[in-house]
Design an enzyme around this catalytic site. Structure first.
Site, PDB file in Angstrom:
ATOM      1  N   GLY A  54     -11.822  24.073 -27.537  1.00 18.79           N
ATOM      2  CA  GLY A  54     -10.550  24.723 -27.244  1.00 18.79           C
ATOM      3  C   GLY A  54     -10.761  26.097 -26.642  1.00 18.79           C
ATOM      4  N   GLY A  55     -10.550  26.202 -25.345  1.00 10.38           N
ATOM      5  CA  GLY A  55     -10.556  27.502 -24.687  1.00 10.38           C
ATOM      6  C   GLY A  55     -11.898  27.970 -24.181  1.00 10.38           C
ATOM      7  N   THR A  75     -10.128  10.809 -33.607  1.00 14.85           N
ATOM      8  CA  THR A  75      -9.162  11.890 -33.380  1.00 14.85           C
ATOM      9  C   THR A  75      -8.035  11.807 -34.397  1.00 14.85           C
ATOM     10  OG1 THR A  75      -9.727  12.065 -31.057  1.00 14.85           O
ATOM     11  CG2 THR A  75      -7.567  12.907 -31.686  1.00 14.85           C
ATOM     12  N   SER A  83     -10.365  21.906 -33.860  1.00 15.92           N
ATOM     13  CA  SER A  83      -9.728  21.673 -32.554  1.00 15.92           C
ATOM     14  C   SER A  83      -8.218  21.592 -32.709  1.00 15.92           C
ATOM     15  CB  SER A  83     -10.258  20.344 -31.975  1.00 15.92           C
ATOM     16  OG  SER A  83      -9.527  19.960 -30.825  1.00 15.92           O
ATOM     17  N   THR A  89     -11.457  13.115 -22.800  1.00 16.94           N
ATOM     18  CA  THR A  89     -10.213  13.450 -22.096  1.00 16.94           C
ATOM     19  C   THR A  89      -9.636  12.182 -21.468  1.00 16.94           C
ATOM     20  OG1 THR A  89     -11.517  14.096 -20.153  1.00 16.94           O
ATOM     21  CG2 THR A  89     -10.801  15.866 -21.599  1.00 16.94           C
ATOM     22  N   GLY A  90      -8.359  11.959 -21.715  1.00 19.24           N
ATOM     23  CA  GLY A  90      -7.688  10.784 -21.173  1.00 19.24           C
ATOM     24  C   GLY A  90      -7.531  10.882 -19.667  1.00 19.24           C
ATOM     25  N   HIS A 135      -6.640  20.201 -30.007  1.00 24.95           N
ATOM     26  CA  HIS A 135      -6.441  19.285 -28.876  1.00 24.95           C
ATOM     27  C   HIS A 135      -6.212  20.075 -27.577  1.00 24.95           C
ATOM     28  CE1 HIS A 135      -5.809  14.785 -28.693  1.00 24.95           C
ATOM     29  NE2 HIS A 135      -5.518  15.093 -27.444  1.00 24.95           N
TER      30      HIS A 135
END
Ligand code: FMN
Length: 378
Positions: free
Chosen positions: A308-309, A156, A274, A79-80, A276
């Site tokens: 995701g989620g 990515t 994914s 995560t950025g 994202h």
């Protein structure tokens, strides 16, 4: 702390402790956020089979991801700007993951650098690579990840151009924050966060500043990042990246079975199903919706992971049942970090572990690796 029982509790606390622009950066998706919401909601449609009168003793959540032993098959997603949720965020999250026994993945767009994280961890972590136009810089990032003994490269694929997130535009997101009255107010109302930030030098993109050509200061950075993501990236690029890297390679951002089959042909070790975290193509399906068809399509040709989620241990188990060998959490650990720093990341992992363990037992299984499609009602 004892009343923090769910990832949602950590999210509530993070909302109160992290300046709005950074909390929103985590809690947002592309455009209408329909895919972001679907990632979570679609898990709720899947039901377990409850089984009784089976021996539930000696349960184990241990498994492997790309051949690495993991305490449970849940890695921390790249995560950025994690170091803006909490001072030195990437270093703290990496330490929490290491102590817990799960992989930590450092983003190219992190605040703490590869070297910062390596300096506070003992075991190898994973590095996520964005392919940028400046190929010399990409090569140098790969070499730095190798020098830091990262044990996997996560490439990515779904961010050649940036999806639009309205909240970030409205908030005027930047790292570090700008000195407008709005930004000063957002920061000043979060004193704990400010004290943390005052105590660290790590407040900008340290993988990039001072390493990439023409990025010596902060003002040039934002234009550099918008210009630098490479829209030309194609399947043939995987070969030179794989060759330069020479280690375990994971391809992240697959949401279609045709792409999964292409990915399997590259010789990579795993794919991550994914979208994202719903941050790129709004209107795309949730990751959990497409997981099974992708896992069935690639069969044993490549290891399948998903993200995701995931907001609970039950979600992890559902993903495993539908064909994932491993999973990743993004926001759950960011909320933990924003709420309580390193302890909060550990807490997020503990919550998920406990939920997995109890669910496993109530489904009549002892080993997480035994969870399969027949544990779901269909
Ligand atoms: C705040 C934030 C920043 C992210 N930055 C990156 C990144 O730098 N590189 C990347 O490959 N994915 C990035 N992602 C996507 C995550 O790796 C992951 O796919 C997603 O968070 C999973 O969904 P979840 O947050 O619902 O668990 C980011 C996600 C969030 C929430």
């Amino acid at each position: 702390m004892s009343m923090i029982l769910t990832i949602a509790d950590l999210k509530d606390l993070a909302r109160r402790r992290v300046p709005k622009m950074f909390f929103d950066y985590a809690d947002s998706g592309g455009w209408t956020e329909s895919t972001y919401r679907a990632n979570e909601e679609d898990f709720q449609k899947i039901k377990f089979r409850q089984r009784v009168m089976v021996d539930m003793s000696n349960r184990s959540l241990e498994s492997t991801m790309i051949g690495e032993k993991v305490a449970m098959p849940v890695a921390l997603a790249p995560t950025g700007m994690t170091g803006m949720q909490h001072a030195d965020g990437e270093m703290l999250a990496a330490q929490a993951a290491e102590e817990f026994g799960v992989p930590f993945t450092l983003s190219t767009m992190s605040i703490c650098s590869i070297e910062d994280v390596a300096s506070v961890t003992k075991k190898p972590f994973w590095f996520q690579l964005y392919v940028l136009r400046d190929k010399d810089f990409v090569l140098s990032l790969i070499d730095r990840a190798k020098a830091a003994k990262c044990s996997a490269l996560v490439l990515t694929l779904d961010l050649q151009i940036l999806g639009q997130r309205h909240k970030d535009i409205r908030n005027g997101l930047s790292a570090p924050p700008r000195f407008t009255p709005k930004h000063v107010w957002q920061v000043a109302t979060r004193p704990g966060w400010c004290i943390g930030m005052a105590g660290t030098r790590r407040r900008t993109f340290r993988n990039i500043v001072g390493h990439a050509k023409g990025v010596g200061d902060l003002t040039s950075l934002s234009s550099w990042t918008t210009e630098q993501f490479d829209p030309h990236l194609s399947w043939k690029d995987v070969a030179w990246i794989k060759e330069r890297w020479g280690g375990k390679l994971i391809l992240k951002g697959i949401l279609d079975k045709e792409d999964a089959l292409m990915a399997a042909k590259t010789g990579a070790d795993a794919i991550i199903v994914s979208n994202h975290g719903g941050r790129q193509l709004d209107g795309a399906p949730s990751s959990i919706e497409v997981l099974e068809e992708i896992a069935d399509a690639v069969g044993d040709t490549i290891e399948v992971h998903m993200d995701g989620g995931i907001r609970s241990g039950q979600d992890v188990l559902k993903a495993l049942c539908l064909g994932a060998k491993g999973t990743y959490i993004g926001r759950p650990f960011l909320y933990g970090l924003g709420a309580l720093g390193k302890e909060g990341v550990t807490k997020a992992l503990e919550i998920i572990r406990k939920e997995m363990d109890i669910t496993l037992a109530l489904c009549g299984k002892r080993l997480v690796t035994d969870m399969g499609k027949d544990q779901l009602r269909r």
